[in-house]
Design a protein around this motif. Structure first.
Motif, mmCIF file in Angstrom:
data_model
loop_
_atom_site.group_PDB
_atom_site.id
_atom_site.type_symbol
_atom_site.label_atom_id
_atom_site.label_comp_id
_atom_site.label_asym_id
_atom_site.label_seq_id
_atom_site.Cartn_x
_atom_site.Cartn_y
_atom_site.Cartn_z
ATOM 1 N N ARG A 205 53.354 -0.064 23.970
ATOM 2 C CA ARG A 205 53.049 -1.337 24.624
ATOM 3 C C ARG A 205 52.733 -2.417 23.592
ATOM 4 O O ARG A 205 52.454 -2.126 22.429
ATOM 5 N N GLY A 206 52.756 -3.662 24.039
ATOM 6 C CA GLY A 206 52.332 -4.763 23.187
ATOM 7 C C GLY A 206 50.820 -4.889 23.158
ATOM 8 O O GLY A 206 50.105 -4.269 23.968
ATOM 9 N N ALA A 207 50.325 -5.707 22.236
ATOM 10 C CA ALA A 207 48.869 -5.866 22.119
ATOM 11 C C ALA A 207 48.525 -7.167 21.408
ATOM 12 O O ALA A 207 49.301 -7.681 20.597
ATOM 13 N N ILE A 208 47.353 -7.680 21.742
ATOM 14 C CA ILE A 208 46.737 -8.787 20.999
ATOM 15 C C ILE A 208 45.312 -8.368 20.676
ATOM 16 O O ILE A 208 44.561 -7.955 21.568
ATOM 17 N N TRP A 209 44.956 -8.464 19.411
ATOM 18 C CA TRP A 209 43.583 -8.248 18.971
ATOM 19 C C TRP A 209 43.068 -9.569 18.391
ATOM 20 O O TRP A 209 43.738 -10.184 17.545
ATOM 21 N N ALA A 210 41.910 -9.991 18.833
ATOM 22 C CA ALA A 210 41.369 -11.265 18.355
ATOM 23 C C ALA A 210 39.847 -11.229 18.373
ATOM 24 O O ALA A 210 39.235 -10.433 19.091
ATOM 25 N N VAL A 211 39.260 -12.121 17.581
ATOM 26 C CA VAL A 211 37.816 -12.360 17.609
ATOM 27 C C VAL A 211 37.599 -13.825 17.985
ATOM 28 O O VAL A 211 38.225 -14.722 17.417
ATOM 29 N N VAL A 212 36.739 -14.047 18.969
ATOM 30 C CA VAL A 212 36.425 -15.399 19.430
ATOM 31 C C VAL A 212 35.001 -15.736 18.988
ATOM 32 O O VAL A 212 34.075 -14.954 19.220
ATOM 33 N N LYS A 213 34.859 -16.887 18.365
ATOM 34 C CA LYS A 213 33.540 -17.354 17.932
ATOM 35 C C LYS A 213 33.158 -18.584 18.758
ATOM 36 O O LYS A 213 33.941 -19.537 18.867
ATOM 37 N N ILE A 214 31.958 -18.554 19.337
ATOM 38 C CA ILE A 214 31.464 -19.652 20.165
ATOM 39 C C ILE A 214 30.270 -20.297 19.467
ATOM 40 O O ILE A 214 29.320 -19.606 19.076
ATOM 41 N N PHE A 215 30.330 -21.607 19.315
ATOM 42 C CA PHE A 215 29.275 -22.354 18.634
ATOM 43 C C PHE A 215 28.542 -23.248 19.636
ATOM 44 O O PHE A 215 29.160 -24.072 20.321
ATOM 45 N N GLY A 216 27.224 -23.054 19.741
ATOM 46 C CA GLY A 216 26.401 -23.836 20.656
ATOM 47 C C GLY A 216 25.333 -24.617 19.906
ATOM 48 O O GLY A 216 25.576 -25.130 18.810
ATOM 49 N N LYS A 217 24.123 -24.646 20.482
ATOM 50 C CA LYS A 217 23.025 -25.406 19.871
ATOM 51 C C LYS A 217 21.714 -24.698 20.192
ATOM 52 O O LYS A 217 21.449 -24.347 21.349
#
Length: 414
Positions: A205-217
């Motif tokens: 199968r296909g795949a996507i691996w990612a890291v998401v970074k969220i910046f707040g306050k």
């Protein structure tokens, strides 16, 4: 004496030897990340190949190459290549020696292999040290039976870093880049990943691996309204990502059955630094599995849209780091190698094998993309890969050696 009788006799002779070698490899914790004991296990396997008459070499990516090739872990990433025979038919076997971390919850030490009820337990027993040993001893069976074809050259490629995937890596990708594995010098590539002794695997199968970074306050925990809560934003995004998975079923024979549907996993999440402070930073990982009916570009755009719209709604900011993306990989299962393997699996296992796609990606993508005819046949079962109390059935292990030996011999005559 018939061919099958000769092979059966040698299989009986090498049962204890091959099992002892498998136990030895399992007892070396080659966990990745970070990449433990790589040099140690490569020395053990090299010594074995040298003993069996191979010409061996070790390819170690240089430090500057490792900075590009290795996202997780550190240290040497040795690739072992062994050559046996001088024929014009060149068949490369491929196996990785790294394993995922064992974790807790095992009923016995994951690195002290133990046999119970015909099963060998230990981390890497299924994924994929049993396949590694099977491909070595399949060749050895032919050699000891004195029927190793003069028309054949076998290239054993034993690699690191399959478990941490990537569009590039320090293992099979590196061997392709260095010309060890290329279309004009390899007729076939045989992988021994755990897809079951009754299955022939022609891709994944296909795949996507990612890291998401969220910046707040940041703000005081008593005044959360003054901050921008990166954890809250992350939770909202994660909920939407899970809800976004379409309820469709693939027409392809992906194993196990549940893998015929697309999926998503948020495997890690790291947020905040104190319970009484609004988290101004959060990161989480995404592993999205695609069925062949899905388009990689569309899936990526859908995920990024969710992340973008949600962060904008809460006045947060995001970074999306996608370090691995691959479409469904399908090799040519009409090639003669599949016909031969079908015959030999039926001869040994007594049943017609299934043609399957793997639910998880593996290094076959590098050979298929480079035009090398490829197949996967291995003794482990996919359900045991990465599992607590991982095991391989001993019957499957020995049968796979027999199938690989028979197929290798028949390929040399085709």
């Amino acid at each position: 004496m018939s061919l099958i009788d000769k092979i059966n006799n040698v299989i009986e002779e090498i049962k204890d030897e091959s099992l002892d070698f498998l136990k030895e490899l399992i007892s070396i914790p080659t966990e990745n990340p970070p990449g433990l004991n790589y040099d140690k296990i490569v020395k053990v396997i090299k010594d074995k190949l040298d003993e069996l008459g191979y010409k061996t070499e070790i390819l170690n990516p240089k430090e500057e190459e490792l900075r590009k090739l290795v996202k997780f872990g550190s240290g040497n990433r040795p690739n072992l290549i062994g050559y046996l025979g001088n024929g014009n038919l060149k068949i490369a076997f491929n196996a990785h020696y790294d394993v995922v971390p064992a974790g807790d919850g095992w009923s016995s030490d994951p690195y002290t292999p133990i046999i119970r009820d015909g099963k060998l337990y230990g981390r890497g027993s299924a994924d994929m040290k049993s396949g590694l040993v099977a491909q070595i001893y399949a060749v050895e069976v032919l050699r000891r039976a004195k029927i190793f074809p003069s028309s054949l050259q076998v290239i054993q490629t034993i690699v690191p870093d399959e478990e941490t995937v990537g569009n590039i890596n320090a293992g099979t990708y590196y061997l392709v880049e260095k010309g060890i594995l290329r279309k004009d010098n390899i007729n076939y590539a045989i992988f021994t990943e755990p897809t079951g002794s009754d299955n022939l695997c022609y891709g994944h199968r296909g795949a996507i691996w990612a890291v998401v970074k969220i910046f707040g306050k940041k703000s005081h925990g008593g005044l959360p309204q003054l901050g921008i809560d990166a954890l809250k934003v992350s939770v909202k995004i994660i909920d939407k990502l899970y809800d976004s998975i379409p309820d469709i079923t693939s027409k392809y024979n992906i194993i196990p059955e549940v893998s015929k549907k697309p999926s998503i996993l948020i495997g890690t999440i790291k947020c905040g630094n104190w319970m009484n402070t609004v988290a101004d930073y959060c990161e989480f990982s995404i592993v999205r599995r695609l069925i062949p009916e899905e388009e990689l570009k569309e899936v990526r755009e859908s995920m990024i849209k969710i992340i973008s719209e949600t962060t904008r709604e809460y006045n947060a900011r995001y970074e999306y780091d996608e370090f691995y993306a691959v479409d469904t990989i399908i090799s040519d299962f009409n090639d003669v190698i599949y016909k031969i393997f079908k015959e030999k699996v039926k001869e040994v296992r007594g049943k017609e094998p299934s043609l399957v796609l793997s639910p998880g990606t593996f290094d076959i993508r590098f050979t298929v993309k480079n035009g090398i005819k490829s197949i996967n046949y291995g003794p482990g079962r996919i359900e045991q890969a990465h599992a607590t109390d991982e095991y391989v059935e001993l019957k499957d292990f020995y049968d796979s050696i027999k199938v690989l030996a028979l197929a290798l011999y028949e390929l040399s005559k085709s």
